[in-house]
Design an enzyme around this catalytic site. Structure first.
Site, PDB file in Angstrom:
ATOM      1  N   GLN A   1      -9.170   0.359   0.314  1.00 14.02           N
ATOM      2  CA  GLN A   1      -9.650   0.886   1.597  1.00 14.02           C
ATOM      3  C   GLN A   1     -10.199   2.290   1.376  1.00 14.02           C
ATOM      4  OE1 GLN A   1      -6.097   0.294   3.976  1.00 14.02           O
ATOM      5  NE2 GLN A   1      -6.913  -1.597   4.868  1.00 14.02           N
TER       6      GLN A   1
ATOM      7  N   ASP B   1      -5.500   2.502  -1.249  1.00 10.19           N
ATOM      8  CA  ASP B   1      -6.246   3.231  -0.223  1.00 10.19           C
ATOM      9  C   ASP B   1      -6.644   4.587  -0.819  1.00 10.19           C
ATOM     10  OD1 ASP B   1      -6.813   5.051   1.953  1.00 10.19           O
ATOM     11  OD2 ASP B   1      -6.064   3.511   3.305  1.00 10.19           O
TER      12      ASP B   1
ATOM     13  N   GLU C   1     -11.694   1.756   6.500  1.00 13.18           N
ATOM     14  CA  GLU C   1     -10.587   2.099   7.403  1.00 13.18           C
ATOM     15  C   GLU C   1     -10.638   3.605   7.652  1.00 13.18           C
ATOM     16  OE1 GLU C   1      -5.929   0.835   7.699  1.00 13.18           O
ATOM     17  OE2 GLU C   1      -6.427   2.293   6.160  1.00 13.18           O
TER      18      GLU C   1
ATOM     19  N   GLU D   1       0.828  -1.211   0.000  1.00  7.60           N
ATOM     20  CA  GLU D   1       0.000   0.000   0.000  1.00  7.60           C
ATOM     21  C   GLU D   1       0.861   1.260   0.000  1.00  7.60           C
ATOM     22  OE1 GLU D   1      -3.583   1.605   2.888  1.00  7.60           O
ATOM     23  OE2 GLU D   1      -1.690   1.086   3.823  1.00  7.60           O
TER      24      GLU D   1
END
Ligand SMILES: O=C(O)C(=O)CO
Length: 269
Positions: A210, A184, A246, A149
């Site tokens: 996310q 993300d 998240e 990530e």
């Protein structure tokens, strides 16, 4: 369950349901309609206990992270890019894969780590790629996929992997189906923007997504991101993976889940 709407959301128990102790967050997630969870660190509890909690709540585990060091230490964001931590890194990956197998968890997030000021960027980067490649081989034997990530430098200054392009480059360099991207959306918005162009470009390599809004990292709908547009694109492109919630709820977690019923009207996965 995959609905016609196509998007599946899971609850991150490290971030959501902070109103109750960790052990109670499994039931809280199930009561809120989630069928799957992710959390960074299972390591303080036995796999037997975690498996029982998942089963009792009717949940599945879709992501864990590999172990990191204590907050405030040089390994707090991971060891993968640290040339003097190869043993730690390998032990951590081995442990993470053991947990993933026990929890029937398909994905392990390998955190890259913060590059120490005295380690040249190229040195850290090549150590990172070599470590991810090593981990990918081990993961293939365990039937688990690894994800990496990009994290924005405002939240984690000095994090090695800061852009989606860097993450995609590492996935390509490792050249294994065993390693994919964790995209993300919050981190991408803070570092780079141009969200849907990047999501679409990298979709073939993306194994997990996310979400949090920017700039505050609370629920979708609390900030600047045009979520209808983003989720429509993901749906239209048939993104098959999970989307991890998240974020830091602005108030009580359950009170802030209204956004989710718009995008997953038949249930959260
Ligand atoms: O540390 C963070 O900010 C992360 O997003 C980990 O997944």
């Amino acid at each position: 369950m995959t609905t016609d709407h196509g998007l599946r959301f899971c609850a991150n128990l490290g971030w959501l349901f902070g109103e109750v102790p960790f052990e109670e967050r499994f039931d809280a997630a199930a009561e809120a309609g989630f069928s799957a969870v992710e959390y960074a660190s299972p390591y303080g509890r036995s796999p037997v206990e975690l498996r029982r909690r998942l089963k009792d709540a009717g949940l599945r585990q879709v992501l864990i992270n590999s172990p990191v060091g204590p907050p405030g230490t040089p390994t707090a964001a991971g060891t993968a890019c640290l040339p003097d931590q190869v043993g730690e890194f390998r032990d951590g990956v081995t442990r993470a894969l053991d947990y993933a197998v026990e929890l029937e968890c398909p994905l392990v997030h390998l955190r890259a780590g913060v590059r120490p000021a005295d380690v040249p960027r190229d040195t850290a980067f090549s150590r990172y790629v070599a470590n991810v490649a090593w981990a990918g081989q081990l993961a293939s034997g365990a039937g688990v996929r690894l994800v990496i990530e990009a994290v924005n430098a405002r939240d984690v200054p000095g994090y090695l992997l800061q852009t989606q392009e860097q993450a995609a480059g590492v996935v390509a360099a490792v050249g294994s189906d065993q390693v994919g991207m964790l995209f993300d959306i919050y981190h991408c918005q803070v570092s780079q923007g141009d969200l849907t162009t990047r999501l679409e470009e990298f979709l073939p390599s993306i194994a997990h997504i996310q979400v949090a809004d920017a700039p505050g990292r609370a629920e979708p709908g609390t900030g600047e991101i045009a979520w209808d547009f983003v989720f429509d694109r993901l749906r239209a492109r048939g993104y098959p993976g999970w989307i991890g919630c998240e974020y830091r709820p602005a108030n009580r977690t359950a009170d802030g889940l209204g956004w989710l019923t718009r995008y997953a009207p038949e249930g959260n996965g």
